[in-house]
Design a protein around this motif. Structure first.
Motif, PDB file in Angstrom:
ATOM      1  N   ASP A  29       6.588   9.824  -5.920  1.00 37.09           N
ATOM      2  CA  ASP A  29       7.770   9.396  -5.173  1.00 37.09           C
ATOM      3  C   ASP A  29       8.008   7.894  -5.260  1.00 37.09           C
ATOM      4  O   ASP A  29       8.859   7.356  -4.549  1.00 37.09           O
ATOM      5  CB  ASP A  29       7.635   9.784  -3.694  1.00 37.09           C
ATOM      6  N   GLY A  30       7.263   7.205  -6.121  1.00 37.08           N
ATOM      7  CA  GLY A  30       7.425   5.764  -6.222  1.00 37.08           C
ATOM      8  C   GLY A  30       8.814   5.339  -6.637  1.00 37.08           C
ATOM      9  O   GLY A  30       9.257   4.227  -6.304  1.00 37.08           O
TER      10      GLY A  30
ATOM     11  N   ARG B 169       0.835  -1.206   0.000  1.00 39.31           N
ATOM     12  CA  ARG B 169       0.000   0.000   0.000  1.00 39.31           C
ATOM     13  C   ARG B 169       0.871   1.258   0.000  1.00 39.31           C
ATOM     14  O   ARG B 169       0.520   2.264  -0.637  1.00 39.31           O
ATOM     15  CB  ARG B 169      -0.921   0.008   1.222  1.00 39.31           C
ATOM     16  N   LEU B 170       1.993   1.204   0.684  1.00 44.98           N
ATOM     17  CA  LEU B 170       2.898   2.352   0.732  1.00 44.98           C
ATOM     18  C   LEU B 170       3.418   2.669  -0.661  1.00 44.98           C
ATOM     19  O   LEU B 170       3.468   3.845  -1.068  1.00 44.98           O
ATOM     20  CB  LEU B 170       4.054   2.050   1.689  1.00 44.98           C
ATOM     21  N   VAL B 171       3.790   1.641  -1.425  1.00 41.91           N
ATOM     22  CA  VAL B 171       4.241   1.864  -2.801  1.00 41.91           C
ATOM     23  C   VAL B 171       3.130   2.521  -3.617  1.00 41.91           C
ATOM     24  O   VAL B 171       3.381   3.465  -4.377  1.00 41.91           O
ATOM     25  CB  VAL B 171       4.671   0.540  -3.454  1.00 41.91           C
ATOM     26  N   GLN B 172       1.910   2.038  -3.462  1.00 37.60           N
ATOM     27  CA  GLN B 172       0.795   2.617  -4.211  1.00 37.60           C
ATOM     28  C   GLN B 172       0.626   4.094  -3.896  1.00 37.60           C
ATOM     29  O   GLN B 172       0.417   4.915  -4.798  1.00 37.60           O
ATOM     30  CB  GLN B 172      -0.499   1.853  -3.905  1.00 37.60           C
ATOM     31  N   GLU B 173       0.713   4.449  -2.627  1.00 37.39           N
ATOM     32  CA  GLU B 173       0.548   5.848  -2.228  1.00 37.39           C
ATOM     33  C   GLU B 173       1.716   6.698  -2.706  1.00 37.39           C
ATOM     34  O   GLU B 173       1.526   7.841  -3.146  1.00 37.39           O
ATOM     35  CB  GLU B 173       0.392   5.950  -0.707  1.00 37.39           C
TER      36      GLU B 173
ATOM     37  N   GLU C 178       1.159  -2.445  -9.170  1.00 37.56           N
ATOM     38  CA  GLU C 178       2.323  -1.900  -9.875  1.00 37.56           C
ATOM     39  C   GLU C 178       3.322  -1.385  -8.846  1.00 37.56           C
ATOM     40  O   GLU C 178       3.064  -0.391  -8.166  1.00 37.56           O
ATOM     41  CB  GLU C 178       1.886  -0.765 -10.808  1.00 37.56           C
ATOM     42  N   THR C 179       4.459  -2.055  -8.726  1.00 39.81           N
ATOM     43  CA  THR C 179       5.473  -1.619  -7.766  1.00 39.81           C
ATOM     44  C   THR C 179       6.575  -0.808  -8.432  1.00 39.81           C
ATOM     45  O   THR C 179       7.216   0.017  -7.785  1.00 39.81           O
ATOM     46  CB  THR C 179       6.100  -2.827  -7.057  1.00 39.81           C
ATOM     47  N   GLY C 180       6.854  -1.080  -9.699  1.00 43.36           N
ATOM     48  CA  GLY C 180       7.947  -0.397 -10.384  1.00 43.36           C
ATOM     49  C   GLY C 180       9.310  -0.789  -9.859  1.00 43.36           C
ATOM     50  O   GLY C 180      10.291  -0.084 -10.108  1.00 43.36           O
ATOM     51  N   ALA C 181       9.392  -1.916  -9.142  1.00 35.60           N
ATOM     52  CA  ALA C 181      10.655  -2.321  -8.521  1.00 35.60           C
ATOM     53  C   ALA C 181      10.672  -3.837  -8.355  1.00 35.60           C
ATOM     54  O   ALA C 181       9.620  -4.482  -8.349  1.00 35.60           O
ATOM     55  CB  ALA C 181      10.809  -1.639  -7.154  1.00 35.60           C
ATOM     56  N   PRO C 182      11.875  -4.417  -8.206  1.00 38.00           N
ATOM     57  CA  PRO C 182      11.956  -5.861  -7.964  1.00 38.00           C
ATOM     58  C   PRO C 182      11.263  -6.247  -6.657  1.00 38.00           C
ATOM     59  O   PRO C 182      11.276  -5.484  -5.684  1.00 38.00           O
ATOM     60  CB  PRO C 182      13.466  -6.128  -7.871  1.00 38.00           C
ATOM     61  N   VAL C 183      10.673  -7.426  -6.648  1.00 42.66           N
ATOM     62  CA  VAL C 183      10.001  -7.943  -5.456  1.00 42.66           C
ATOM     63  C   VAL C 183      10.550  -9.337  -5.159  1.00 42.66           C
ATOM     64  O   VAL C 183      10.607 -10.187  -6.049  1.00 42.66           O
ATOM     65  CB  VAL C 183       8.471  -8.025  -5.659  1.00 42.66           C
TER      66      VAL C 183
ATOM     67  N   LEU D  61       1.077  -9.326  -9.283  1.00 41.95           N
ATOM     68  CA  LEU D  61       2.294  -8.547  -9.524  1.00 41.95           C
ATOM     69  C   LEU D  61       2.671  -8.704 -10.993  1.00 41.95           C
ATOM     70  O   LEU D  61       3.181  -9.760 -11.391  1.00 41.95           O
ATOM     71  CB  LEU D  61       3.427  -9.019  -8.620  1.00 41.95           C
ATOM     72  N   PRO D  62       2.434  -7.692 -11.827  1.00 42.73           N
ATOM     73  CA  PRO D  62       2.656  -7.846 -13.265  1.00 42.73           C
ATOM     74  C   PRO D  62       4.116  -7.861 -13.683  1.00 42.73           C
ATOM     75  O   PRO D  62       4.449  -8.305 -14.784  1.00 42.73           O
ATOM     76  CB  PRO D  62       1.931  -6.636 -13.855  1.00 42.73           C
TER      77      PRO D  62
END
Length: 264
Positions: free
Chosen positions: A128-129, A118-122, A199-204, A227-228
């Protein structure tokens, strides 16, 4: 450099709470490695073995590290029974934006993994993602109120929620019972992440025990479906429990954070 204790006031008039944090600045002269932000689980605090190990690891590598207690947890103020995902997310966002700088790896454990997502989404909403260099999710429990708990509620628990606004149940993780409130369930529905793409835009990197009595390993597989990104790694530990606090588990966690490149 030892961590520095800091406090942050979060919330508006009549709803302020003091959030306690431990902050260690980066000492790497090039400051190229992303820092670590620890997001703990339900009723966990920032002095747990995984959080401590992550902070030590950051210090050994000259990275910044940040850990804190949600309201109603550990050294922070506030009443635990007032806690909701939205409330703890608000605190996490304030701590992240005010007490860290530059790229960071979010390390979320159990409920903390839900809050990390949720923090990534916000952060992405505010532009700031890009500061999120990666996520390491340990026994992730996104949407646990809706997905894992509500289907298993007994009739007595449902009645207690309707009548009293909460119910209690014993826990093997401490002497006091767990408390689950009606507000937590209702707010959890508003913060669902397993109802669309994340959508995280980063490795998970997900680390999940297959002997976890609280979060079944199939829940981690369900998370991956949302997680796409192709850059998602899942580590299943056949005999791993929910805490994943054994030396070998912590070694896997540290290896996971080290696997996230500075350029991510």
């Amino acid at each position: 450099m030892d961590p520095i204790a800091k406090e942050l006031t979060v919330g508006g008039a009549g709803d302020e709470r003091q959030i306690a944090a431990l902050v260690r600045g980066a000492t790497n002269p090039r400051d190229v490695l992303p820092g670590f932000v620890w997001l703990g689980g339900y009723r966990s605090d920032m002095t747990g073995s995984k959080a401590e190990a992550l902070c030590r690891h950051a210090g050994e590598q000259g990275r910044a590290s940040l850990r804190f207690d949600y309201s109603g947890h550990g050294a922070s103020g506030g009443d635990f029974r007032d806690g909701t995902i939205s409330r703890w997310l608000e605190e996490s966002l304030a701590v992240f934006t005010q007490l860290s700088s530059g790229p960071q790896i979010l390390v979320g454990s159990s409920m903390g993994a839900w809050i990390a997502l949720r923090l990534v989404q916000e952060l992405r909403k505010t532009g700031d993602g890009g500061r999120v260099a990666g996520l390491v999710l340990i026994a992730p429990a996104p949407d646990f109120t809706h997905e894992l708990m509500e289907p298993e509620l007994t009739e007595a628990q449902r009645q207690a929620l309707a009548r009293d606004g909460f119910y209690e149940e014993p826990t093997p993780y401490g002497p006091d019972p767990n408390v689950f409130t009606r507000a937590l369930f209702e707010d959890g529905r508003k913060n669902r992440v397993l109802d669309g793409l994340i959508e995280t835009g980063a490795p998970v990197h997900i680390i999940q025990g297959m002997a976890d009595p609280d979060v079944p390993w199939q829940h981690a597989l369900k998370l991956i479906e949302h997680l796409p990104s192709d850059n998602v790694t899942l580590t299943l530990i056949r005999d791993g429990d929910h805490r994943l606090s054994r030396d070998e588990d912590i070694s896997r966690i540290l290896a996971a954070v080290d696997s996230i490149p500075p350029s991510a």
